[in-house]
Design an enzyme around this catalytic site. Structure first.
Site, mmCIF file in Angstrom:
data_model
loop_
_atom_site.group_PDB
_atom_site.id
_atom_site.type_symbol
_atom_site.label_atom_id
_atom_site.label_comp_id
_atom_site.label_asym_id
_atom_site.label_seq_id
_atom_site.Cartn_x
_atom_site.Cartn_y
_atom_site.Cartn_z
ATOM 1 N N HIS A 106 -4.111 -5.553 -2.094
ATOM 2 C CA HIS A 106 -5.165 -5.297 -1.122
ATOM 3 C C HIS A 106 -6.255 -6.363 -1.071
ATOM 4 O O HIS A 106 -7.137 -6.293 -0.218
ATOM 5 C CB HIS A 106 -5.806 -3.931 -1.393
ATOM 6 C CG HIS A 106 -4.960 -2.781 -0.958
ATOM 7 N ND1 HIS A 106 -3.891 -2.337 -1.699
ATOM 8 C CD2 HIS A 106 -5.004 -1.994 0.148
ATOM 9 C CE1 HIS A 106 -3.318 -1.313 -1.071
ATOM 10 N NE2 HIS A 106 -3.979 -1.087 0.034
ATOM 11 N N SER A 133 0.843 -1.189 0.000
ATOM 12 C CA SER A 133 0.000 0.000 0.000
ATOM 13 C C SER A 133 0.885 1.249 0.000
ATOM 14 O O SER A 133 1.808 1.345 -0.807
ATOM 15 C CB SER A 133 -0.978 -0.030 1.182
ATOM 16 O OG SER A 133 -1.994 0.941 1.021
ATOM 17 N N GLU A 136 -0.733 -2.906 -8.163
ATOM 18 C CA GLU A 136 -1.987 -3.374 -7.585
ATOM 19 C C GLU A 136 -2.834 -2.178 -7.179
ATOM 20 O O GLU A 136 -2.309 -1.149 -6.757
ATOM 21 C CB GLU A 136 -1.715 -4.310 -6.395
ATOM 22 C CG GLU A 136 -0.898 -3.728 -5.261
ATOM 23 C CD GLU A 136 -1.767 -3.093 -4.181
ATOM 24 O OE1 GLU A 136 -3.000 -3.259 -4.218
ATOM 25 O OE2 GLU A 136 -1.202 -2.416 -3.310
#
Length: 331
Positions: A300, A115, A231
Site C-alpha cells: 500500500h 490488498s 504487507e
C-alpha cells in the site's frame, strides 16, 4: 504441491474485469476507462463483468452476484486473465462458494492485484495450485507515478514471469502528498543477506483473518523452502504486533526460509511513549531463526514489486538499502 503457471498473454486475448470486493463509484469511471484503454492499447479484448461500476455497502454488489461473476470468468476458457479494479473489504464472503478442487483441474489464468485481492489469490495458489500475481491493481495503470510497478506487472503477464526487480530509488506516502522519501529495503537486524524459496503471501490485514482455516494453511507449501511476504495496509502498531504474534502462535511462521514485510501503510505512533511500528515488528518476531526483510517494495506504500505466488524466488540485500528480487518458474 504442484504449482501451475498461466501462459503469457498475447494480443487478442480476453481480459475480464470484475470487482469481487469493492466496486468503482461513478465518480471514478473516468479513471477506470483509462485503465481499460491501457489494456486495449496493448492489444487485449476487455470483458466487463456485471459487478464493476457500482459501490454500495462497501461492495460492488451482493456476495452471490460477485461470486457468480467471478466463477463465470474463472471457468470461461476464452478468458486469459482476471483483473479486479482494486481490493476492498468483503472478498472473504466469496471463499465458501468457490470449488478449489474443481479449479485445480482447470488451466490457470492470470489473477493480479493486491490488498483484499489477496483474500482470493493466496487460497487459489495454496488450494488449486494456480500461480497468482501480487502487484499493482488495475486502477493504478493510469497513474504515471506508478510506472515503475505497472510495467513490471504487465511484463510479468506478457512474458510469463516478473522481471528481476531492484528496489526503487524512492517511495511516497499518501499521508504526506507531494513528498518523496529515500527507499531503504533492509534486513531487520541490519547488514546484508539472502533468502531463497517459493513465494507466498499478500496483505496482512486480510490474511490474518484466514489463519486457522484451509485458505491460509501453509503446511503443504512449506514442504520445500518457502518465503512468506506480508504487507500492512492500516493496522496500527499494536494491531501489527497482535497479527504477527497470532501468526506465530498458529505455526504459520514456523519453518520458513525467510519473511519479507512491505512498508507499513498505517500511521505510525506519534506519541513518544506509544509503541512504534518497527518496535512492534521486533517484539512479535524476535528469535525467529531465518532472515527477515522490512520496508520492501510491496503493497500500500508505492511503488511496489510484482511477486508471483508459487514462483521460486531469490531476494538479496546488500550495501545501502539495495535489494534485488529474482523469480523463476519451477513447478
Amino acid at each position: 504441491m504442484q504449482i501451475r503457471f498461466p501462459a503469457p498473454l498475447r494480443p487478442g486475448d480476453a481480459i475480464a474485469v470484475t470487482a469481487f470486493s469493492s466496486g468503482v463509484h461513478p465518480q471514478l469511471h473516468g479513471r477506470l476507462d483509462e485503465a481499460l484503454d491501457t489494456l486495449r492499447g496493448r492489444g487485449y479484448r476487455v470483458v466487463e463483468g456485471a459487478c464493476l461500476r457500482e459501490e454500495k455497502h462497501d461492495a460492488s454488489a451482493p456476495a452471490a452476484a460477485r461470486l457468480a461473476d467471478f466463477e463465470r470468468f474463472l471457468s470461461d476458457p476464452d478468458i486469459r486473465a482476471i483483473l479486479p479494479p482494486w481490493g476492498g473489504e468483503r472478498a472473504i464472503e466469496l471463499l465458501p462458494g468457490l470449488d478449489f478442487s474443481a479449479l485445480a483441474k482447470l488451466p490457470p489464468k492470470w489473477l493480479a492485484g493486491f490488498s483484499d485481492v489477496s483474500t482470493l489469490m493466496t487460497p487459489l495458489t495454496l488450494l488449486s495450485g494456480w500461480a497468482t500475481l501480487h502487484g499493482p491493481n488495475l486502477m493504478d495503470l493510469p497513474l504515471r507515478e506508478r510506472a515503475f510497478g505497472n510495467e513490471a506487472l504487465l511484463a510479468a503477464m506478457e512474458t510469463g514471469k516478473p522481471p528481476a526487480q531492484d528496489q526503487h530509488d524512492c517511495y511516497w506516502s499518501w499521508n504526506e502528498p507531494g513528498r518523496q522519501f529515500a527507499n531503504r529495503v533492509r534486513m531487520l537486524d541490519g547488514g546484508s543477506g539472502k533468502m531463497e524459496g517459493r513465494l507466498i503471501g499478500g496483505c496482512l490485514d486480510v490474511l490474518v483473518s484466514l489463519q486457522g482455516t484451509p485458505y491460509f494453511d501453509l503446511a503443504a507449501f512449506k514442504r520445500e523452502p518457502a518465503i512468506l511476504y506480508l504487507e500492512n495496509c492500516e493496522l496500527a502498531p499494536c494491531a501489527v504486533l497482535r497479527a504477527l504474534a497470532g501468526l506465530r502462535l498458529s505455526g504459520t511462521l514456523d519453518g520458513l526460509s525467510g519473511l519479507v514485510l512491505g512498508r507499513s501503510g498505517a500511521q505510525n505512533a506519534a506519541d513518544g511513549q506509544a509503541l512504534r511500528y518497527e518496535d512492534a515488528v521486533r517484539a512479535a518476531l524476535d528469535g525467529l531463526p531465518y532472515p527477515i526483510v522490512i520496508d520492501a517494495d510491496i503493497g500500500h506504500v508505492p511503488p511496489q514489486w510484482s511477486l508471483l505466488n508459487g514462483a521460486w524466488a531469490i531476494l538479496e540485500l546488500w550495501g545501502e538499502g539495495r535489494a534485488r528480487l529474482s523469480q523463476r518458474l519451477v513447478s
